[in-house]
Design an enzyme around this catalytic site. Structure first.
Site, PDB file in Angstrom:
ATOM      1  N   ASP A   1       3.163   4.956   6.939  1.00 16.17           N
ATOM      2  CA  ASP A   1       3.810   6.076   7.639  1.00 16.17           C
ATOM      3  C   ASP A   1       3.585   6.033   9.146  1.00 16.17           C
ATOM      4  O   ASP A   1       3.164   7.022   9.756  1.00 16.17           O
ATOM      5  CB  ASP A   1       3.305   7.417   7.085  1.00 16.17           C
ATOM      6  CG  ASP A   1       3.391   7.506   5.579  1.00 16.17           C
ATOM      7  OD1 ASP A   1       4.344   6.944   5.018  1.00 16.17           O
ATOM      8  OD2 ASP A   1       2.515   8.134   4.959  1.00 16.17           O
TER       9      ASP A   1
ATOM     10  N   GLU B   1      12.892  12.611   3.831  1.00 19.64           N
ATOM     11  CA  GLU B   1      11.619  13.132   4.332  1.00 19.64           C
ATOM     12  C   GLU B   1      11.333  12.496   5.699  1.00 19.64           C
ATOM     13  O   GLU B   1      12.123  11.725   6.222  1.00 19.64           O
ATOM     14  CB  GLU B   1      10.496  12.809   3.338  1.00 19.64           C
ATOM     15  CG  GLU B   1      10.370  11.332   3.022  1.00 19.64           C
ATOM     16  CD  GLU B   1       9.428  11.031   1.878  1.00 19.64           C
ATOM     17  OE1 GLU B   1       8.640  11.913   1.488  1.00 19.64           O
ATOM     18  OE2 GLU B   1       9.471   9.902   1.357  1.00 19.64           O
TER      19      GLU B   1
END
Length: 535
Positions: free
Chosen positions: A13, A191
């Protein structure tokens, strides 16, 4: 050249930021403490860990968090004055609900003491913060719909309910209406929003398709930050979802952020996996979990594309001048002084003095059982290579079978192998090898072979990992190494094992462990720890 991954081992991420001539990447840490890893580089090739900002209870307390919960998807930003870090602390994994709490902290310097956090909201995860040119700040996160069909290991599109946006300031918190500004592309599971502005457009990158082999970086744009957002002509900027595993060493690409260099070059980070095949089978696995890669981009018709065309990033990016990439070397740790070296982390606990101390060696204090989500005394470092060796030496004198300490290859409470000094009433002090093979029935254990009686004194332990194979060995007084426990299945230490790619978000670790479920805190002393990568 740049070789991907630029951050090997569990580093998912990646939030990407440039401040002047300095580049920073912040990555998720999930249940590992302290929270969030921040790396720094001047050349985009060599990266150094410079901060783990969530390092005290006021910022992060994950005791009781399930595996693969904790810190999800940070966003690192700078408003010209301060660094801001946005992060989620996820408290629930399986079932309809997520209980994802979002916070913001700030600091004048990247490696300083970050302020106590502002609580923001709990409506979803993967938050981010955008600082507009007029001084306004905008907070975004995906919205989790508990009425959908989502579960921890098998997310469904109906649980991902668009990207929410609201104004935010340190003085007033969230203000104005909550607006669902972007539903995502048809690929779904939208997301990780990140907004940047270029010319007349606001651009929003998102991660889509889940965290596994269908992952993608998607892009949309709007002339208003509030939308409506128009999807990229190709929907995605980076993805390997349609690329066979046998044709690209890089897979599972998605979730990154855009940066422009002072010279105008375009780069985009992404998370990635390096699947390898278990010999004699069709099984692929990623022992390092999700790592961080980077690619160059180009602009065409006000849309971002990869420099080479297509959607699949390269393993190597050429064209850099006067930059030398570091060669991986053996890491030998003697545990001198009183500080834990930065290679190592521990699980969940904001009060590490309950778990260990450094004082002429690493003293690991035996606490709760193998599968505890509260006080699990494990100090470990990331696996960064397919082939490597670790060695340590432990002094430990158990007097009951409720005490054990030793060396572990670890993913989570359901996926591990351990070589332990323990105690059997009819044997005394002995060595045993134990695994949890991805079982979910309350941490089911598998013991390998018989207990081996050992005399008093320090025990040297070794683990050799060669792709899918793990072999533990032991010795005393620098004698010959003796294998123990047989060849173990190292594919267990991967995202794909157990709950699988959508239920396992971390990566392989190797480290030192102690357990004392009598509650007396029997200590194990580890004199050193070495990690040696092999080609």
């Amino acid at each position: 050249m740049i070789r991907n991954p630029i951050l090997p081992g569990f580093n998912p991420d990646p939030s990407f930021l440039r401040v002047g001539d300095d580049y920073y990447i912040a990555t998720s840490t999930f249940e590992w403490y302290p929270g969030v890893q921040i790396f720094h580089s001047k050349d985009l090739v060599n990266w150094d860990l410079v901060a783990r900002p969530l390092n005290r209870a006021a910022l992060l307390d994950m005791r009781g968090n399930p595996d693969s919960c904790g810190v999800w998807a940070p966003c690192l930003s700078h408003d010209g004055d301060k660094f801001y870090l946005v992060y989620t602390d996820v408290k629930r994994f399986n079932g309809k609900f997520k209980d994802a709490h979002n916070y913001i902290t700030a600091c004048d310097t990247i490696d300083g003491d970050w302020c106590d956090p502002w609580y923001v909201n709990s409506s979803g995860f993967d938050p981010s913060l955008f600082h507009d040119a007029d001084g306004k700040k905008y907070f975004m996160n995906m919205q989790w719909n508990h009425r959908g069909a989502g579960t921890g290991g098998n997310p469904k599109h109906s649980s991902f309910d668009g990207i929410l946006m609201q104004e935010w300031s340190p003085e007033h918190g969230l203000t104005g209406p909550v607006t669902n500004v972007y539903p995502g592309t048809p690929h779904g599971l939208t997301e990780a929003p990140h907004v940047f502005k270029r010319n007349e457009y606001y651009y929003m990158t998102t991660a889509e398709g889940g965290t596994g082999y269908g992952h993608a970086v998607s892009l949309a744009r709007s002339k208003s930050i509030w939308g409506p957002y128009e999807d990229h002509p190709d929907l995605h900027v980076v993805t390997t979802k349609d690329t066979p595993l046998t044709t690209s060493p890089i897979q599972r690409t998605g979730h990154g952020q855009y940066v422009e260099t002072p010279e105008g070059e375009i780069y985009h980070t992404f998370l990635m996996g390096r699947p390898i095949q278990k010999r004699g089978s069709g099984q692929f696995f990623c022992p390092m979990g999700r790592e961080t890669g980077i690619e160059r981009g180009v602009w065409k018709d006000d849309w971002l594309y990869l420099e080479t065309g297509g959607l699949v990033p390269r393993a190597e990016l050429t064209g850099l001048k006067d930059v030398v990439s570091r060669v991986p070397k053996k890491r030998e740790t003697q545990f001198k002084g009183t500080e834990l070296p930065s290679d190592f982390q521990w699980l969940r606990h904001p009060h590490p003095e309950r778990l260990f101390r450094v004082d002429n060696g690493l003293h690991v204090i035996g606490r709760e059982s193998f599968g505890s989500w509260f006080e699990n005394a494990l100090v470990a470092r990331r696996q960064e290579h397919f082939v490597f060796e670790v060695q340590t030496e432990v002094s430990f004198e158990p007097d009951t079978y409720q005490q054990a300490a030793g060396l572990t290859h670890y993913y989570n409470r359901h996926k591990f192998h351990k070589l332990l000094v323990c105690y059997e009433p009819d044997i005394g002090r002995c060595l045993r090898v134990v695994s949890c093979l991805g079982d979910f029935a309350d941490n089911e254990l598998t013991w390998h072979g018989d207990a081996v009686a050992i005399p008093d004194g320090p025990v040297q332990m070794r683990a050799n990992v060669d792709h899918a194979d793990l072999q533990f060995s032991w010795r005393m007084n620098d004698s010959d190494w003796t294998p123990i426990g047989g060849t173990l299945d190292a594919t267990l230490i991967s995202d794909e094992a157990g709950f699988g790619e959508h239920g396992s978000f971390t990566g392989g670790f190797v480290g030192m462990y102690a357990m004392d479920i009598t509650g007396q805190g029997r200590e194990a002393l580890f004199s050193h720890f070495s990690y040696t990568p092999h080609p």
